[in-house]
Design an enzyme around this catalytic site. Structure first.
Site, PDB file in Angstrom:
ATOM      1  N   HIS A 109       0.924  -1.234   0.124  1.00 18.25           N
ATOM      2  CA  HIS A 109       0.120   0.142   0.101  1.00 18.25           C
ATOM      3  C   HIS A 109       0.957   1.196   0.203  1.00 18.25           C
ATOM      4  O   HIS A 109       1.832   1.362   0.676  1.00 18.25           O
ATOM      5  CB  HIS A 109      -0.894  -0.080   1.093  1.00 18.25           C
ATOM      6  CG  HIS A 109      -1.899   1.173   1.115  1.00 18.25           C
ATOM      7  ND1 HIS A 109      -2.882   1.119   0.492  1.00 18.25           N
ATOM      8  CD2 HIS A 109      -1.768   2.179   2.093  1.00 18.25           C
ATOM      9  CE1 HIS A 109      -3.704   2.361   0.752  1.00 18.25           C
ATOM     10  NE2 HIS A 109      -2.968   2.928   1.713  1.00 18.25           N
ATOM     11  N   GLU A 142      -9.140  -9.139   7.131  1.00 17.37           N
ATOM     12  CA  GLU A 142     -10.488  -8.908   6.803  1.00 17.37           C
ATOM     13  C   GLU A 142     -10.765  -7.405   6.608  1.00 17.37           C
ATOM     14  O   GLU A 142     -11.893  -7.039   6.180  1.00 17.37           O
ATOM     15  CB  GLU A 142     -11.433  -9.812   7.399  1.00 17.37           C
ATOM     16  CG  GLU A 142     -11.389 -11.142   7.271  1.00 17.37           C
ATOM     17  CD  GLU A 142     -12.501 -11.718   8.132  1.00 17.37           C
ATOM     18  OE1 GLU A 142     -13.570 -11.364   8.837  1.00 17.37           O
ATOM     19  OE2 GLU A 142     -12.491 -13.170   8.439  1.00 17.37           O
TER      20      GLU A 142
END
Length: 200
Positions: A109, A142
Site C-alpha cells: 500500500h 478482513e
C-alpha cells in the site's frame, strides 16, 4: 520452491518488479506460477504472457463478489499456489478468500499504514500536509489495508510535490520493498505477536 500467485487489475508494475527480482536472483526460493486479473484488458496480463508466465483473466464485472472470489480461489488452488501477492488488485478480498489462504496473502500500500488507508493514499498525504510518506508491505486480513506490517519504507514529501511526483517516488520504493517483504516471509524466520511482525 514456494509457488506464487499474483493478482492485479492494471499494469502490474509491482508484479514486474517481483518477476525481475526472481530473474536476477535477488529474490530466491520462489516462482510465479499464476498471474490473475479481474479485468480482461489489464496490461499486466499481457506483460505476464510476454514473460512466459501462466496468466488468466477472470472478469468481475456483473458477477456477485462471492461467486467471483470462488472462481479466483479455485484457479489459485488448481495452480497449487502457496503464497499470494496483491499487486494493484483493486478489489476488496472477501473473508472467504482470506480463509482459503490464511496468513498467505500479501499486499503493498502506498502509505505508511495505519495512516491513509484506502484509495489515493498519495493524495491523502498531500492534502493532510504530511511531511513523510512511503509504502507498507503487509499481510492481508478482513479489514482494508489493516493486516500485520512486514516492511515499511519512507519517502519525504517535498514542498513542490504534486500527486504524480510523490506517487512516482513512492512507487520506486514499493518495487524494492515488496521483494524485501516477500523474501522475509519466504525465509520463515519470523513470528507474529498480536499485530507485530518480529524477525527471529
Amino acid at each position: 520452491m514456494t509457488r506464487l500467485g499474483v493478482l492485479l487489475s492494471g499494469r502490474g508494475s509491482n508484479f514486474l518488479a517481483i518477476a525481475e527480482a526472481i530473474n536476477n536472483g535477488s529474490l530466491r526460493g520462489c516462482e510465479i506460477v499464476l498471474v490473475l486479473s479481474n479485468k480482461a484488458d489489464a496490461p499486466g496480463i499481457d506483460a505476464a504472457r510476454q514473460l512466459g508466465l501462466e496468466a488468466r483473466a477472470i472478469p468481475s464485472k456483473g458477477i456477485p463478489r462471492q461467486e467471483h472470489d470462488r472462481q479466483m480461489i479455485a484457479a489459485l488452488q488448481d495452480a497449487r499456489v502457496d503464497l499470494i501477492c496483491l499487486a494493484g488488485y483493486m478489489r476488496i478480498i472477501s473473508p472467504e478468500f482470506i480463509a482459503a489462504f490464511p496468513n498467505r496473502i500479501l499486499n503493498i500500500h502506498p502509505s505508511l499504514l495505519p495512516s491513509f488507508p484506502g484509495l489515493d493514499a498519495q493524495g491523502q498525504a498531500l492534502e493532510y500536509g504530511a511531511k513523510i510518506a512511503g509504502c507498507t508491505v503487509h499481510f492481508v486480513d478482513e479489514q482494508v489495508d489493516h493486516g500485520t506490517i512486514i516492511v515499511q519504507r519512507t519517502v519525504p514529501v517535498l514542498d513542490n510535490d504534486t500527486h504524480d511526483t510523490l506517487a512516482a517516488r513512492i512507487l520506486e520504493q514499493e518495487h524494492q520493498a515488496y521483494a524485501e517483504g516477500l523474501q522475509r516471509v519466504l525465509s520463515g524466520e519470523y513470528r507474529i505477536e498480536g499485530r507485530r511482525y518480529i524477525r527471529k
